[in-house]
Design a protein around this motif. Structure first.
Motif, short mmCIF file in Angstrom:
data_model
loop_
_atom_site.label_atom_id
_atom_site.label_comp_id
_atom_site.label_asym_id
_atom_site.label_seq_id
_atom_site.Cartn_x
_atom_site.Cartn_y
_atom_site.Cartn_z
N SER A 89 19.68 3.92 -0.63
CA SER A 89 19.90 3.50 -2.01
C SER A 89 18.93 4.19 -2.96
O SER A 89 17.77 4.44 -2.62
CB SER A 89 19.71 1.98 -2.15
N ILE A 90 19.43 4.47 -4.16
CA ILE A 90 18.61 5.00 -5.25
C ILE A 90 18.75 4.07 -6.44
O ILE A 90 19.86 3.78 -6.90
CB ILE A 90 19.06 6.42 -5.67
N LEU A 91 17.62 3.59 -6.93
CA LEU A 91 17.56 2.88 -8.21
C LEU A 91 16.86 3.81 -9.20
O LEU A 91 15.73 4.24 -8.95
CB LEU A 91 16.79 1.57 -8.10
N TRP A 92 17.53 4.11 -10.29
CA TRP A 92 16.95 4.97 -11.33
C TRP A 92 17.15 4.26 -12.67
O TRP A 92 18.26 4.14 -13.16
CB TRP A 92 17.64 6.33 -11.32
N ASN A 93 16.08 3.72 -13.19
CA ASN A 93 16.16 3.10 -14.51
C ASN A 93 15.05 3.67 -15.39
O ASN A 93 14.29 4.53 -14.94
CB ASN A 93 16.15 1.56 -14.41
N PRO A 94 14.94 3.27 -16.65
CA PRO A 94 13.95 3.91 -17.53
C PRO A 94 12.50 3.72 -17.10
O PRO A 94 11.63 4.46 -17.55
CB PRO A 94 14.21 3.23 -18.88
N GLN A 95 12.22 2.76 -16.22
CA GLN A 95 10.84 2.46 -15.84
C GLN A 95 10.43 3.09 -14.51
O GLN A 95 9.25 3.37 -14.28
CB GLN A 95 10.63 0.95 -15.74
N ARG A 96 11.40 3.33 -13.61
CA ARG A 96 11.03 3.75 -12.25
C ARG A 96 12.22 4.27 -11.49
O ARG A 96 13.38 4.04 -11.86
CB ARG A 96 10.41 2.57 -11.49
N THR A 185 25.27 -8.00 -15.71
CA THR A 185 25.72 -7.06 -14.68
C THR A 185 24.74 -5.91 -14.54
O THR A 185 24.53 -5.40 -13.45
CB THR A 185 27.12 -6.52 -15.05
N ASN A 186 24.14 -5.50 -15.66
CA ASN A 186 23.23 -4.37 -15.65
C ASN A 186 21.76 -4.80 -15.57
O ASN A 186 20.88 -4.14 -16.11
CB ASN A 186 23.45 -3.52 -16.92
N SER A 187 21.50 -5.90 -14.88
CA SER A 187 20.13 -6.38 -14.74
C SER A 187 19.23 -5.37 -14.04
O SER A 187 18.01 -5.39 -14.19
CB SER A 187 20.11 -7.71 -13.97
N TRP A 188 19.85 -4.46 -13.26
CA TRP A 188 19.08 -3.43 -12.57
C TRP A 188 18.39 -2.46 -13.54
O TRP A 188 17.50 -1.72 -13.16
CB TRP A 188 19.99 -2.65 -11.62
N LEU A 189 18.80 -2.50 -14.82
CA LEU A 189 18.18 -1.61 -15.80
C LEU A 189 16.69 -1.88 -15.97
O LEU A 189 15.93 -1.00 -16.38
CB LEU A 189 18.88 -1.76 -17.16
N SER A 190 16.26 -3.10 -15.65
CA SER A 190 14.83 -3.44 -15.73
C SER A 190 14.29 -3.90 -14.38
O SER A 190 13.23 -4.51 -14.30
CB SER A 190 14.60 -4.52 -16.78
N GLU A 191 15.02 -3.60 -13.31
CA GLU A 191 14.62 -4.07 -11.98
C GLU A 191 13.30 -3.42 -11.54
O GLU A 191 13.03 -2.25 -11.84
CB GLU A 191 15.72 -3.73 -10.97
N GLU A 192 12.48 -4.20 -10.85
CA GLU A 192 11.23 -3.70 -10.30
C GLU A 192 10.99 -4.34 -8.94
O GLU A 192 11.74 -5.23 -8.52
CB GLU A 192 10.07 -3.99 -11.25
N LEU A 193 9.96 -3.89 -8.25
CA LEU A 193 9.64 -4.42 -6.93
C LEU A 193 8.87 -5.73 -7.05
O LEU A 193 7.84 -5.77 -7.74
CB LEU A 193 8.82 -3.40 -6.13
N ASP A 194 9.34 -6.77 -6.38
CA ASP A 194 8.57 -8.01 -6.34
C ASP A 194 7.50 -7.91 -5.26
O ASP A 194 7.36 -6.86 -4.60
CB ASP A 194 9.49 -9.21 -6.12
N SER A 195 6.73 -8.96 -5.07
CA SER A 195 5.60 -8.90 -4.13
C SER A 195 6.07 -8.65 -2.70
O SER A 195 5.42 -7.90 -1.95
CB SER A 195 4.79 -10.20 -4.20
#
Length: 231
Positions: A89-96, A185-195
């Protein structure tokens, strides 16, 4: 097996299931990546470097921005990637950018433009896949060549799934005027890694990372890239 989507995207989250070339795959590279066009292209790479039968594949990752890469990290996998399908999987959003294997993050590349680190965000990219001969570098630095008596080499793909913001006439489908349902639906736009995900990432780095450009002093005699200070 080259391929591409028909539309260009500006941010992205996807899953692809792959089963890699079995047996003696030395010299081959199975690639799954995002890329734009032009001399200052952006690119996000999953590349699987084949090996002699019985030796592990190397998962090679890289991030290009404005035509410059040199951000390689490599890993062994904790399973046989030729025996069954696994999800990459690849997550590519404006933060990471986050690379994951079967839901386990293996690499995070953060947007550190404030530190002068280029980050791919201004060019639309397409998804590509390929299986190609790279025996000048892929296996033991090119020492082991492709054994063409083992051909045909076959990698299998299935269950591709993606969410993306599509560029059309200079406008993104994930604009600021999106409806509440679209925003959820586009919550992944700000998704980050949790602990928990951060712990998994560190487990992979400790046990399965075999190369990190941020520790290769011979390659950067004038000093490591600025993002390495935070890795």
């Amino acid at each position: 097996m080259p391929g591409t989507l028909q539309e260009s995207v500006s941010v992205w989250k996807d899953d692809m299931q792959l089963k890699l070339v079995p047996g003696n795959s030395a010299g081959t590279v199975t690639a799954y990546y995002l890329s734009s066009k032009g001399s200052t292209w952006d690119e996000i790479d999953f590349e699987f470097l084949g090996n002699l039968s019985g030796d592990p594949y190397i998962l090679h990752t890289n991030v290009f921005s404005q035509g410059k890469g040199n951000r390689e990290q490599q890993f062994y996998l904790w399973f046989d990637p030729t025996a069954d399908f696994h999800t990459y999987s690849i997550l590519w959003n404006p933060q990471r950018i986050i690379f994951s294997v079967d839901g386990t993050p293996i690499r995070e590349f953060k947007n550190l433009e404030s530190m002068g680190v280029p980050f791919p965000k201004n060019q639309a990219m397409r998804i590509y896949s390929s299986l190609w001969n790279a025996d000048d570098w892929a296996t033991r630095g090119g020492l082991v060549k492709t054994d063409w008596s083992q051909a045909p080499f076959t990698a299998s793909y299935r269950n591709f799934n993606a969410n993306a913001c599509v560029w059309s006439n200079g406008v993104s489908s994930c604009g600021t005027n999106s409806s509440p349902s679209t925003s959820r639906t586009n919550s992944w736009l700000s998704e980050e890694l949790d602990s928990t995900s951060q712990e998994k990432l560190q487990w992979v780095r400790k046990n399965y990372m075999i190369y990190n450009y941020c520790t290769d002093a011979k390659r950067f005699p004038q000093g490591f890239p600025p993002e390495c200070k935070l890795s």
